[in-house]
Design a protein around this motif. Sequence first.
Motif, PDB file in Angstrom:
ATOM      1  N   LYS A 114       0.814  -1.210   0.000  1.00 20.07           N
ATOM      2  CA  LYS A 114       0.000   0.000   0.000  1.00 20.07           C
ATOM      3  C   LYS A 114       0.854   1.270   0.000  1.00 20.07           C
ATOM      4  N   LEU A 130      -1.608  -0.988 -12.407  1.00 24.35           N
ATOM      5  CA  LEU A 130      -1.225   0.007 -11.395  1.00 24.35           C
ATOM      6  C   LEU A 130      -1.896   1.364 -11.624  1.00 24.35           C
ATOM      7  N   THR A 132      -4.641   2.751 -10.926  1.00 26.08           N
ATOM      8  CA  THR A 132      -5.357   3.394  -9.811  1.00 26.08           C
ATOM      9  C   THR A 132      -4.499   3.558  -8.563  1.00 26.08           C
ATOM     10  N   THR A 133      -3.266   3.047  -8.604  1.00 27.50           N
ATOM     11  CA  THR A 133      -2.446   3.085  -7.395  1.00 27.50           C
ATOM     12  C   THR A 133      -1.224   3.995  -7.509  1.00 27.50           C
TER      13      THR A 133
END
Length: 303
Positions: A114, A130, A132-133
Amino acid sequence: MKNCVGLFLASLSMAFLTSCDQKDVPKETQTSNGTILMLLGSKIAYWDQIYTGAKEVGDKENYKIMAVYRDADTVNTTVLKTLSGISDIPNLKGIIMMPSDKAIENMIVLTGTKVPIVVVDQKLHENSPLQTTVRTTVVADNEKIGQEISSKIEEKRIVTLCYAIGGSYDRSFAIQRARGKENVDVIIVRDAGEAKDSLVSYVAKHKDEKYAVAFSTGSFVNEETMGLLKGKNVYTVDINEPIVNGIADGSIQFSAIPNTFEMGAKALNSVISKTPNTSIEIVSVVYANSANLQTGEIQAFAK
């Protein structure tokens, strides 16, 4: 009386100690604020400079930088192995990485980490897991670089070489979009060693034709490739010893140099920032040619 003096001295000592914070402790004995993992390309000057830019900020802000390079241009074994043991990295605070390797991106998702992720060198593919991160993207404007290279080449026809992933891919296809598919041949190679073989084949098929050569990464510039291109105007990206020598002797007209130090520094700042800029950050680009090759601005990248 002695007891009073002793108590007074002890209180002074305690006051001095409690007034000291971590800033007063020698840097090498301070507790780190955490570890930043950098997942980079192969160990060449381009990626070393991105690491150096990040490490300078990391040292200042008291973060440990753990840099992991690809084993080769198309070999990611060490990176994947590092990710499989990501839980063992002490106090991991963020990841800075080169995108577009599906195996690596999928592995990051599987780890469930996270921590903030920042990508460098190239924008994420629109289908990346990836999407959205990722917190921030720090890149050179590869589309603009490709367009500028195209505008500076007098020859109508161009052959450009790039990798299948990374900023070089974006630059080569930007050149093709600027000139049109009918005027630009794009050669995609798996690794730097394959560039020579691809050129041997291309040169043989286009014997006596007039064309320029645009290397979208300096990794392809070496004695073997340049030996095949005598009499051709060559343009490239990045800076290294063969490129410096080529500009000096006139076999390379210019090289576009993305500010790799700035890229690393901006990426690290974005990872640790409490109020990060989530928009794409663009780094500056300088063009090296025979007129400015020996200036401090260019030599900073050529070291």
